[in-house]
Design a protein around this motif. Sequence first.
Motif, PDB file in Angstrom:
ATOM      1  N   THR A 163      -8.180  -0.525  -0.094  1.00 11.86           N
ATOM      2  CA  THR A 163      -6.861  -0.764   0.498  1.00 11.86           C
ATOM      3  C   THR A 163      -6.731  -2.207   0.970  1.00 11.86           C
ATOM      4  O   THR A 163      -5.686  -2.828   0.799  1.00 11.86           O
ATOM      5  CB  THR A 163      -6.634   0.193   1.668  1.00 11.86           C
ATOM      6  N   TYR A 174       1.737  -4.122  -2.272  1.00  8.22           N
ATOM      7  CA  TYR A 174       0.957  -2.893  -2.164  1.00  8.22           C
ATOM      8  C   TYR A 174       1.834  -1.679  -2.433  1.00  8.22           C
ATOM      9  O   TYR A 174       1.461  -0.788  -3.197  1.00  8.22           O
ATOM     10  CB  TYR A 174       0.356  -2.805  -0.757  1.00  8.22           C
ATOM     11  N   GLU A 192      -4.356   8.168  -5.278  1.00  6.35           N
ATOM     12  CA  GLU A 192      -4.963   7.213  -4.356  1.00  6.35           C
ATOM     13  C   GLU A 192      -5.771   7.946  -3.284  1.00  6.35           C
ATOM     14  O   GLU A 192      -6.875   7.541  -2.930  1.00  6.35           O
ATOM     15  CB  GLU A 192      -3.852   6.377  -3.697  1.00  6.35           C
TER      16      GLU A 192
END
Lengths: 292, 94
Positions: A163, A174, A192
């Motif tokens: 991240t 992002y 994710e």
Amino acid sequence: MENNKERFKMLDTVYMLMIILPIVCGIIIKILTTPQSDDIAISGARIFFTLKLPIQDLPITESQINSWLVMISIIGLCLFLTHGIKEKADTKRQHVAEWIVENTEKLVNGNMGEYFSGFAPFIAAILALSAFSSLMALFGLYAPTSDVNVTAGWAILVFFLITYYKMKCGPVVYAKSFADPVLLAPLNIISEIATPISMAFRHYGNVLSGSVISVLLASGLQGLSAIILGKLPGFLGEFPLFQIGIPAVLSIYFDVFSGVLQAYIFAMLTMLYVAGGFPADEYFRRKAVKNN
Amino acid sequence: MLELAIGIILGSCALGAGVAMIAGIGPGIGEGNAVAKACEAIGRQPECKGNVTTTMLMGCAVAETTGLYALVIAILLIFVAPGRLVNILMDTIK
């Protein structure tokens, strides 16, 4: 001069003890705390004691103790390998240390690119910790990696790294990376979240399944030799004929091969995810713009 | 009556664990395919053996994941679920 040599040898002994003593300690703790029983049982990590903390109690388990022992052992190994290091390698241990460092750097550079070459120590640490944790099973100790909490901890650490590197160009980039085709955004978010879960379960499941199968096979062989030799009188009746050698073959596969392979795969996936999530083009473009 | 209920719980947990492990078929077939193709590739280009082997092992590990999910569920069903479910049963009876 003489004094220096003696000091060198003494430090060597201390480092070697640092490698061996934790494992001996682990075996002693295991012998002292395992309750005596005749049948083979499959159990999780044993809880030694519970620390009272304000938010939640922290149980200190076998897996935590064993992973600390592994860490001390690895520190001892590193100190031993790098002890008396010189500019021009002339000892065996320095060659081994250089081989390890060079190969890890080659692996990291080959898989992650030049920008991430600082990752080599981290990757080497993950590889060593994971491989040696799995190899603890060779000494009959509880392998820390067969506890899901340990591998989940590593996986969460890796998730934070992924991240962080995805966030390098700011939260907008992002967020955009999830909505690549806009309709697939929910699936992207799920995948994710699934990344750390699958990494943790993959490592833990492989090591645990190995130990469960080994225990099942050992109890099966015990039953088999009891059936065949049970009729014989005295000592011969209890002779563990089939337990000699056969479990060792499985142990080579499950403990040595599978454990080291899983360590390699965990490190490899870490590298691929971290390097894959990093928006390299965007980052370098912005950096170039900033510099101009 | 209570014995029967607990027996049903234990039996269902064992059956569920067995059914969950049917998922082992998938990774088995997948890894078999992967290894077969890797053997073909090595046969065609023996000089690529190292690269092909590492890539194959990575692929096998990823393909194994679904089987391991099933394994985790089976282990939970055998070691964790019976105790939990029996506790719930006892609480409802009280």
